[in-house]
Design a protein around this motif. Sequence first.
Motif, PDB file in Angstrom:
ATOM      1  N   ALA A  43      97.105   7.139  43.015  1.00  0.00           N
ATOM      2  CA  ALA A  43      97.337   8.167  41.995  1.00  0.00           C
ATOM      3  C   ALA A  43      98.571   8.963  42.338  1.00  0.00           C
ATOM      4  O   ALA A  43      99.016   8.996  43.487  1.00  0.00           O
ATOM      5  N   ASP A  94      97.957   5.944  37.609  1.00  0.00           N
ATOM      6  CA  ASP A  94      96.501   6.165  37.629  1.00  0.00           C
ATOM      7  C   ASP A  94      95.760   5.211  36.686  1.00  0.00           C
ATOM      8  O   ASP A  94      94.814   4.532  37.101  1.00  0.00           O
ATOM      9  N   THR A 111      88.335   8.952  40.275  1.00  0.00           N
ATOM     10  CA  THR A 111      88.802   9.716  39.131  1.00  0.00           C
ATOM     11  C   THR A 111      88.847  11.185  39.522  1.00  0.00           C
ATOM     12  O   THR A 111      89.118  11.506  40.680  1.00  0.00           O
ATOM     13  N   ALA A 143      89.366  14.546  34.223  1.00  0.00           N
ATOM     14  CA  ALA A 143      89.078  13.530  33.205  1.00  0.00           C
ATOM     15  C   ALA A 143      88.272  14.108  32.057  1.00  0.00           C
ATOM     16  O   ALA A 143      88.364  13.617  30.926  1.00  0.00           O
ATOM     17  N   LYS A 165      93.316  10.342  34.025  1.00  0.00           N
ATOM     18  CA  LYS A 165      91.972  10.188  34.590  1.00  0.00           C
ATOM     19  C   LYS A 165      90.912  10.034  33.493  1.00  0.00           C
ATOM     20  O   LYS A 165      89.900   9.359  33.706  1.00  0.00           O
ATOM     21  N   ASN A 205      88.222   6.939  33.457  1.00  0.00           N
ATOM     22  CA  ASN A 205      86.774   6.966  33.199  1.00  0.00           C
ATOM     23  C   ASN A 205      86.391   5.926  32.155  1.00  0.00           C
ATOM     24  O   ASN A 205      85.374   5.229  32.285  1.00  0.00           O
ATOM     25  N   ALA A 248      84.184  11.136  41.065  1.00  0.00           N
ATOM     26  CA  ALA A 248      85.052  12.270  40.742  1.00  0.00           C
ATOM     27  C   ALA A 248      84.963  13.276  41.891  1.00  0.00           C
ATOM     28  O   ALA A 248      84.043  14.093  41.934  1.00  0.00           O
TER      29      ALA A 248
END
Length: 262
Positions: A94, A116, A142, A146, A160, A164, A185
């Motif tokens: 990321a 990402d 993630t 998100a 993000k 998901n 997450a």
Amino acid sequence: MADGVLAGKTAFVAGGSSGINLGVAFGFAEAGARVVLLSRSRDKIDVAVAGLREAGYEASGFAADVRDYDAVEDALKRTHEADGPIDIVLSGAAGNFLAPAAKLSANGFKTVVDIDLLGTFNVFRASYEYLKKPGASLIAITAAQAVTPIANQIHACAAKAGVNMVTKCLALEWGPEGIRVNGIAPGPIADTEGMRRLAPTPEWEAAYKATIPMRDYGTKRDIANLAVFLASDAAGYISGTIVDCDGASGLTAGSVVRIDKT
Ligand code: NAP
Ligand code: COA
């Protein structure tokens, strides 16, 4: 760490040369897996692989950019040739930085989305031919962004959110073949590049911690413990889920608004 629960398994960790993902790689290795790391920097990969080997674990690595599908595919193919069907794939590469939307260039937005979101698609899609079926576990890293918009991170929030949905779509499509796909997450994790960028001063860090119900950052070990569980047979009926590991910070993430600071 759960000794031996991943014994004999191969874990491919994209973005695994530092931070949370390297912490997860150590967790996988401690649980018995051989680990294969991928990230852009050959130097970072070499240092990370050496650290794992010095600790007594089986490790190797590839220098590649997750935005380059062919390079990612080649790394997974070579992993399969060396170790057989791949049991665990973690997608955690990321990029992030604070930037108000009104000052963010189109290429800045695209860059984070490409690393990402496209990167996660590339890693999981390229792994498909080389996975253990049934039995493989895919894990995307993630973030709370998100689902909760955070100021100055429109790029990471959008990326993000897509991660998901990639996670859930693949769980839907690949479940019948015995492939589980989940996301983790993390909340704010101590001693990471992410938090050095998002809360760069002690004052900022203290203000951030005051918004977290558990009142502290988490640790790389917290994320590794969860990843080992999701990768293991103990999580055999868990798929299509995003698991928060965040000290309940996701509940208050929207209150961390820093428009004035950038
Ligand atoms: P980090 O140490 O910077 O980890 C990022 C990793 O991705 C590095 O190994 C980096 O290595 C690799 N990478 C970056 N761009 C890449 C690319 N284009 N291709 C291949 N590899 C690439 O940061 P971190 O803070 O530990 O974050 C790790 C993950 O946790 C990320 O997915 C992040 O969004 C997520 N997360 C972090 C936090 C936090 O508190 N830190 C909270 C929520 C979610 P190279 O430079 O060698 O490419
Ligand atoms: N604020 C605003 N824009 C920024 C920025 C910042 N802090 N950093 C980079 N950008 C923009 C650049 O200006 C460029 O856009 P432009 O061409 O319109 O000028 C675009 O983003 C790409 O930058 P570049 O440096 O070429 O990207 P890269 O692919 O070499 O690196 C990054 C990707 C920018 C995400 C870099 O920070 C990185 O490698 N991050 C990995 C580590 C990390 O972020 N860890 C935390 C994970 S949560």
